[in-house]
Write an enzyme that holds these catalytic residues in place. Structure first.
Site, short mmCIF file in Angstrom:
data_model
loop_
_atom_site.label_atom_id
_atom_site.label_comp_id
_atom_site.label_asym_id
_atom_site.label_seq_id
_atom_site.Cartn_x
_atom_site.Cartn_y
_atom_site.Cartn_z
N ASP A 101 0.80 -1.24 0.00
CA ASP A 101 0.00 0.00 0.00
C ASP A 101 0.83 1.29 0.00
OD1 ASP A 101 -1.85 -2.01 0.29
OD2 ASP A 101 -2.47 -1.46 2.30
N LYS A 139 -7.09 -4.06 -3.08
CA LYS A 139 -7.75 -4.78 -1.99
C LYS A 139 -8.52 -3.80 -1.12
CE LYS A 139 -3.74 -4.61 1.18
NZ LYS A 139 -4.32 -3.77 2.24
N CYS A 178 -2.06 -2.46 8.27
CA CYS A 178 -1.89 -3.46 7.22
C CYS A 178 -0.64 -4.32 7.39
CB CYS A 178 -1.90 -2.78 5.85
SG CYS A 178 -3.44 -1.92 5.50
#
Length: 296
Positions: A119, A180, A213
């Site tokens: 990310d 995602k 994450c």
């Protein structure tokens, strides 16, 4: 028939007294202990592992591999958790350590390693502490991966709202770039990509955010028996407090918290490695410390 293929009978549901609405009562057993709790209806392997860690985290040796088993009335004993299992009724599960310990703890080799880039997106740029430094070190890691032939998996969290991976990160040759919504990178497409790579033992993980994450990805991978190396100088959060507490928590669970230079030099391992000169040139300038030293 393999244990994972056994047909496990429906277990009697005694109604779930004491469990919150929408959850199912489960008895979690580990070693000599048995602790009742509950999980959401439909919970699978990942949520069961997370619950075991929350109940027994200080007693679980994360340097070992484990198997989750379900008590089957038909057999009168525990059986390995069936593939695709989801909790639908009251049941009893246990976490069983395998007898073989991970004797290679901390050892990285290119043939058994995958890089996870998490990310690193444009909308995070103004919010993440030391984001410029994190981008610089992340790019260095991806260059090293290309030199050493290491597969790279990249995710983007809700790119429609948060943008694509920053332009400074060169994604040439990566195995997978995947959008995602789940915080963890461990989604079905990533699992399928991992399954295509033979002999994966270790994941080198970096990106943002450390306490969300990165942390959730690391815990899921460890729960699946994969050794995780988090690159501290290539991961950050919106606050240094969240970043540092997450790194400390992860280290205590047996996850390896390391640096980019340590990872790259461990992967070449020898000055006579054919790629050593290229890696040496890559790390000739020290990586930025991105606020880590001020917190030591």
């Amino acid at each position: 028939m393999a244990a994972a293929e056994l047909a496990v009978p429906a277990l009697p549901n005694s109604g779930g007294a004491g469990a919150p609405s929408g959850t199912v009562p489960v008895l979690f057993c580990f070693s000599v202990f048995a602790r009742p709790s509950s999980v959401p209806h439909g919970a699978g392997y990942e949520l069961l592992i997370q619950k075991f860690l929350s109940l027994y985290g200080d007693q679980i040796d994360m340097h070992r591999k484990f198997v989750v088993q379900l008590f089957a009335e038909e057999w009168g004993q525990y059986v390995d958790l069936p593939k695709g299992f989801a909790v639908s009724e009251r049941c009893k599960v246990r976490l069983v350590p395998l007898q073989i310990q991970l004797t290679t703890l901390g050892n990285l080799t290119p043939s058994s390693t995958v890089f996870f880039c998490c990310d690193m997106q444009e909308r995070f740029r103004p919010a993440i502490k030391y984001f410029g430094d994190i981008i610089s070190v992340g790019q260095r890691l991806l260059q090293g991966a290309r030199m050493l032939g290491i597969p790279v998996i990249v995710t983007e969290q809700y790119p429609k709202g948060l943008g694509s991976t920053v332009q400074e990160i060169d994604l040439t040759g990566v195995k997978l770039v995947l959008p995602k919504t789940k915080f963890s990178m461990v989604v079905p497409e990533v699992e399928a990509a991992l399954a295509e790579i033979p002999g994966v033992r270790s994941v080198v993980l970096f990106g943002v955010e450390t306490h969300v994450c990165i942390q959730q990805t690391a815990l899921e991978l460890v729960g699946r028996g994969i050794e995780v190396h988090i690159v501290a100088d290539a991961t950050s959060s919106r606050s240094m407090m969240d970043r540092m507490f997450a790194l400390e928590r992860l280290a205590r669970t047996g996850i390896i918290v390391t640096t980019s230079e340590a990872v790259l030099l461990q992967l070449v391992a020898d000055k006579d490695h054919p790629k050593f000169k290229e890696i040496q040139n890559l790390i000739k300038a020290c990586a930025p410390e991105s606020g880590l030293l001020s917190k030591v």
